[in-house]
Motif scaffolding. Structure first.
Motif, short mmCIF file in Angstrom:
data_model
loop_
_atom_site.label_atom_id
_atom_site.label_comp_id
_atom_site.label_asym_id
_atom_site.label_seq_id
_atom_site.Cartn_x
_atom_site.Cartn_y
_atom_site.Cartn_z
N TYR A 1 0.69 8.37 6.43
CA TYR A 1 -0.67 8.50 5.91
C TYR A 1 -1.52 7.28 6.27
O TYR A 1 -2.69 7.39 6.61
N LEU A 2 -0.89 6.10 6.20
CA LEU A 2 -1.62 4.86 6.45
C LEU A 2 -1.77 4.52 7.93
O LEU A 2 -2.56 3.65 8.28
N SER B 1 -6.72 1.38 12.88
CA SER B 1 -8.17 1.25 13.11
C SER B 1 -8.71 0.01 12.42
O SER B 1 -9.61 -0.66 12.95
N SER B 2 -8.16 -0.34 11.25
CA SER B 2 -8.60 -1.55 10.57
C SER B 2 -8.23 -2.80 11.36
O SER B 2 -9.03 -3.73 11.49
N SER C 1 0.82 -1.21 0.00
CA SER C 1 0.00 0.00 0.00
C SER C 1 0.86 1.26 0.00
O SER C 1 0.54 2.24 -0.69
N LEU D 1 -5.26 4.58 9.53
CA LEU D 1 -6.13 3.65 8.81
C LEU D 1 -5.80 2.21 9.16
O LEU D 1 -6.70 1.40 9.45
#
Length: 239
Positions: free
Chosen positions: A209-210, A216-217, A194, A213
């Motif tokens: 940036y990831l 939380s994923s 990614s 995300l």
């Protein structure tokens, strides 16, 4: 063998990312460190464990009531056997390894000389930075395998490392190790893939940036996974 008030003389064989951190955790719990073997970065070990003697493996065993084996998976069987061939293991001595895939039977050569086998695998990715890893240990679980009479000792040592112990049967260690490897390698692979894709479309600092995300994923996946928990299994190893 047991130290005064439950305190032990602890020696570590393996000076990579894992061994020095576990030594620091056990020292923080009040155990006395006896020595550690040399590694690829003795300066880092000295920074984590200042003044700790650097010894040969057989000398670590000779001086210690608890020997922690924190070596690569493919080196563990030959290390245990080699020290047994030297007659190094001592009756009543605790021998603890940290490998995810092995239970206690890999320690049979030491057991035949009277040592007590324990297997404890903290479920974290060690960075080698003691402050980070010690914080992670305090939030982690650890897989514990031991013969039933000494299982409480293994559980207590896991707690002293900062972990919550979870008993994994001898026959289940292979499946446990596969689960750990799957989670670790898949997570790394997906994040790398990614990040590379985001970099190609011009996103600066794709890792940053990831971050939210991915966290939380993963948190959501863990919540969903907890809802599909398997029934509790027997808490002792196959003997």
């Amino acid at each position: 063998m047991s130290g005064r008030d439950g305190r032990l003389g602890v020696g570590v064989i393996g000076a990579g990312r894992v061994g020095p951190v576990l030594a620091a955790a056990l020292a923080g719990a009040g155990h006395a460190l006896t020595g550690i073997t040399s590694g690829s970065d003795d300066d880092r070990v000295e920074a984590i464990l200042p003044g700790l003697p650097v010894l040969t493996a057989d000398e670590v065993v000779r001086r210690s009531e608890l020997v922690v084996l924190a070596v690569p998976h493919d080196q563990l069987p030959s290390l245990v056997t080699g020290l047994a061939d030297l007659g190094a293991w001592q009756p009543g001595q605790l021998v603890l390894h940290t490998d995810a895939a092995y239970g206690v039977r890999v320690l049979d050569p030491a057991v035949r000389l009277g040592a007590i086998p324990l297997a404890i695998h903290p479920a974290i990715v060690f960075t080698g930075a003691s402050s980070i890893d010690l914080r992670q240990l305090a939030q982690a679980y650890a897989a514990v395998t031991a013969p039933a009479p000494v299982l409480p000792i293994a559980q207590a040592l896991a707690v002293e490392l900062g972990c919550e112990p979870v008993v994994v049967a001898e026959g289940d260690r292979g499946t446990y190790a596969e689960a750990i490897a799957t989670a670790t390698e898949f997570s790394r692979s997906i994040v790398r893939q990614s990040s590379e894709m985001l970099a190609r479309v011009g996103v600066d600092n794709p890792g940053g940036y990831l971050s939210a995300l991915v966290r939380s994923s993963v948190d959501q996946a863990l919540v969903e996974g907890a809802g599909r928990r398997a029934p509790d299994s027997d808490a002792t190893i196959d003997e």
